[in-house]
Design an enzyme around this catalytic site. Structure first.
Site, mmCIF file in Angstrom:
data_model
loop_
_atom_site.group_PDB
_atom_site.id
_atom_site.type_symbol
_atom_site.label_atom_id
_atom_site.label_comp_id
_atom_site.label_asym_id
_atom_site.label_seq_id
_atom_site.Cartn_x
_atom_site.Cartn_y
_atom_site.Cartn_z
ATOM 1 N N ARG A 1 29.407 -27.367 22.247
ATOM 2 C CA ARG A 1 29.916 -25.823 22.517
ATOM 3 C C ARG A 1 29.867 -25.857 24.017
ATOM 4 N NH1 ARG A 1 31.007 -21.358 20.379
ATOM 5 N NH2 ARG A 1 30.821 -19.560 21.315
ATOM 6 N N ASP B 1 41.260 -24.660 27.623
ATOM 7 C CA ASP B 1 40.910 -23.738 26.840
ATOM 8 C C ASP B 1 42.380 -23.176 26.004
ATOM 9 O OD1 ASP B 1 38.959 -21.804 25.474
ATOM 10 O OD2 ASP B 1 40.120 -20.446 26.719
ATOM 11 N N ARG B 2 41.969 -22.801 24.646
ATOM 12 C CA ARG B 2 42.936 -22.065 23.833
ATOM 13 C C ARG B 2 43.181 -20.811 24.026
ATOM 14 N NH1 ARG B 2 43.218 -22.678 17.685
ATOM 15 N NH2 ARG B 2 42.340 -20.730 17.868
ATOM 16 N N ASP B 3 42.222 -20.089 23.387
ATOM 17 C CA ASP B 3 42.396 -18.822 23.433
ATOM 18 C C ASP B 3 42.201 -17.931 24.467
ATOM 19 O OD1 ASP B 3 42.772 -19.077 20.555
ATOM 20 O OD2 ASP B 3 40.596 -19.140 20.404
ATOM 21 N N ASP C 1 39.945 -18.907 30.790
ATOM 22 C CA ASP C 1 40.078 -17.695 31.124
ATOM 23 C C ASP C 1 38.474 -17.023 31.077
ATOM 24 O OD1 ASP C 1 39.867 -17.947 28.240
ATOM 25 O OD2 ASP C 1 40.060 -15.861 28.131
ATOM 26 N N LYS C 2 37.428 -17.836 30.704
ATOM 27 C CA LYS C 2 35.915 -17.430 30.585
ATOM 28 C C LYS C 2 35.112 -18.208 31.540
ATOM 29 C CE LYS C 2 36.615 -16.269 25.830
ATOM 30 N NZ LYS C 2 37.926 -17.263 25.556
ATOM 31 N N ASN D 1 36.056 -23.510 21.729
ATOM 32 C CA ASN D 1 34.915 -23.270 21.033
ATOM 33 C C ASN D 1 35.418 -22.390 19.791
ATOM 34 O OD1 ASN D 1 32.929 -24.179 22.490
ATOM 35 N ND2 ASN D 1 32.392 -22.363 23.634
ATOM 36 N N GLN D 2 35.128 -22.834 18.542
ATOM 37 C CA GLN D 2 35.425 -21.796 17.346
ATOM 38 C C GLN D 2 34.225 -21.406 16.595
ATOM 39 O OE1 GLN D 2 38.822 -20.976 16.825
ATOM 40 N NE2 GLN D 2 39.292 -21.645 18.728
#
Length: 174
Positions: free
Chosen positions: A101, A9-11, A127-128, A52-53
């Site tokens: 998604r 994951d990025r963010d 992180d989610k 996801n963006q």
């Protein structure tokens, strides 16, 4: 021969933002990210980013903005000797009911086929709870990091295979 992969994951996992980052100057890597990614590469993992963006779908920023930020991120990683094999992103809103998604796995299934990824020796790191559910849905090992949301989004009732303080600790433990 199949490949072991890390699907990141990025963010909140690599960058210090829980929300989609809109501007290049706002994108900051979490301390230890470069070291972590180099560790994973040395352990012969291929690195992928899957993010996801929804900010694109709701009009906060454009696909072009995302692509510019992504290019800057990849350039910064490249200067650190880190190669990301590919970046996948979902530009849709959560209620668009798309297959790409997270936690749905449409793109991930394509990635697994294209790069011959071994599900049993690969990991999704995020992180989610959405990231963990994503890995579970794809039959891939899961790691929750305590950066970003640290699983506190509680969107899904999931049990990650591992929980680590951050990406650096995860990279040392694998």
């Amino acid at each position: 021969m199949s490949n072991s992969a890390i699907i990141l994951d990025r963010d909140g996992t690599m960058s210090d933002s829980n929300e989609g980052v809109r501007k290049i100057e706002s994108f900051r890597f979490i301390d230890g990210t470069f070291h972590a990614l180099r560790n994973l590469l040395q352990k012969n993992f291929s690195l992928f980013i899957y993010t996801n963006q929804s900010g694109i779908g709701i009009g906060l920023y454009s696909k072009e903005d995302f692509k510019k930020l992504n290019e800057d991120m990849l350039n910064r990683l490249g200067k650190e000797g880190i190669e990301i094999t590919s970046v996948f992103y979902c530009p849709h809103k959560p209620d668009d009911d798309c297959g790409c998604r997270k936690p749905r796995t449409e793109f991930l299934e394509q990635l697994i086929g294209k790069y011959n990824i071994d599900r049993g020796t690969s990991y999704v790191i995020g992180d989610k709870t959405t990231d963990i559910k994503f890995g579970e849905n794809a039959g891939i090992n899961t790691i929750l990091v305590k950066t970003g949301m640290g699983g506190e989004d509680k969107q899904y009732n999931v049990k990650p295979m591992y929980i680590f303080e951050d990406l650096l600790v995860a990279s040392l433990e694998l």
